[in-house]
Design a protein around this motif. Structure first.
Motif, short mmCIF file in Angstrom:
data_model
loop_
_atom_site.label_atom_id
_atom_site.label_comp_id
_atom_site.label_asym_id
_atom_site.label_seq_id
_atom_site.Cartn_x
_atom_site.Cartn_y
_atom_site.Cartn_z
N SER A 191 -12.82 -5.84 17.01
CA SER A 191 -14.10 -6.52 17.19
C SER A 191 -15.03 -5.68 18.07
O SER A 191 -16.23 -5.60 17.80
N GLY A 225 -14.73 -1.74 15.97
CA GLY A 225 -14.66 -1.60 14.52
C GLY A 225 -13.40 -0.87 14.12
O GLY A 225 -12.39 -0.89 14.84
N THR A 226 -13.46 -0.19 13.01
CA THR A 226 -12.30 0.59 12.54
C THR A 226 -12.57 2.08 12.75
O THR A 226 -12.29 2.91 11.89
N ARG A 250 -10.27 4.99 11.85
CA ARG A 250 -10.09 5.49 10.48
C ARG A 250 -10.33 7.00 10.38
O ARG A 250 -9.85 7.64 9.46
N TYR A 291 -15.02 3.73 7.20
CA TYR A 291 -14.89 2.34 7.60
C TYR A 291 -14.18 1.51 6.53
O TYR A 291 -14.41 1.71 5.33
N ILE A 292 -13.33 0.60 6.95
CA ILE A 292 -12.81 -0.45 6.07
C ILE A 292 -13.11 -1.78 6.74
O ILE A 292 -13.33 -1.84 7.96
N SER A 293 -13.14 -2.82 5.97
CA SER A 293 -13.46 -4.13 6.52
C SER A 293 -12.38 -4.57 7.50
O SER A 293 -11.23 -4.14 7.43
N HIS A 294 -12.77 -5.45 8.40
CA HIS A 294 -11.81 -5.99 9.36
C HIS A 294 -10.70 -6.74 8.62
O HIS A 294 -9.53 -6.69 9.04
N GLU A 295 -11.06 -7.41 7.55
CA GLU A 295 -10.06 -8.17 6.77
C GLU A 295 -9.02 -7.23 6.17
O GLU A 295 -7.82 -7.50 6.23
N LYS A 296 -9.50 -6.12 5.58
CA LYS A 296 -8.56 -5.17 4.99
C LYS A 296 -7.71 -4.52 6.07
O LYS A 296 -6.49 -4.37 5.91
N THR A 325 -6.87 -5.74 8.94
CA THR A 325 -5.91 -6.73 9.44
C THR A 325 -4.77 -6.93 8.45
O THR A 325 -3.61 -7.02 8.85
#
Length: 186
Positions: free
Chosen positions: A30, A33-34, A37, A97-102, A104
């Motif tokens: 949060s 971010g990612t 990566r 970047y990848i989404s937080h959902e991915k 997680t």
């Protein structure tokens, strides 16, 4: 001698410690971010090495001698999370970047795979880790890091040994064992 399995529930304790680590992972994601990566697995190996060396330094000098007012627990959590990130990076390769959902979901898979390995080994070794010192977990993690670095220096090729993914999973499990001992045992 009373059986350790009568006093402890490894599955429950393991789940509690993985939940603690995941909570930190999600909160840091949060904040940052990612951004991880962009890191190559070898850079993650070095980051994990830094965490393990700090733990060993604190173990040898004593917590009171530490200049940064944090104990070893955050470092073991960091090892778990960086190893999970390394497993993600091995699967995806460094990238954008990848989404937080991915992220997680991939984190959950890395932890689930490591947990499955732990359950199989724990069955075969009959909870021998319960009789180990936390400092031994630190030393084993450092050894696995040196092995991982050697494999990385050979472009991932081994003659007989497991690959870097197995070493990352073992490090996750040893760090979680240390967290369990810190939280649940005298």
């Amino acid at each position: 001698m009373e059986s350790v399995t009568q006093k402890h529930d490894t599955v429950k304790e393991f789940a509690a410690m993985t939940a603690l680590c995941k909570d930190i992972f999600v909160k840091k994601m949060s904040d940052y971010g990612t951004s991880w990566r962009v890191m190559r697995p070898s850079s993650l190996t070095d980051q994990i090495y830094i965490k393990a060396r700090r733990i060993r330094s604190i173990e040898e000098k004593g917590e009171g001698a530490a200049k940064v007012n944090e104990g070893i627990e955050p470092e073991f959590i960091g090892i778990v999370n960086y190893c999970a990130i390394a497993l993600i990076q091995l699967a995806l390769g460094p990238g954008e970047y990848i989404s937080h959902e991915k992220a997680t979901a991939l984190y959950d898979k890395a932890i689930a795979d490591s947990t499955a390995l732990m359950l199989n080994k724990n069955h075969d070794y009959d909870e021998a880790w319960r009789h180990m010192r936390i400092s031994s977990f630190t030393d084993i993690i450092l050894q696995k890091l040196l092995r991982t670095r050697e494999i990385e220096d050979h472009n991932g090729k081994t003659l007989i040994s497991e690959g870097v993914d197995a070493n990352y999973m073992d490090m996750i499990n040893y760090a979680l064992f240390a967290l369990i001992k810190l939280h649940y045992e005298d």
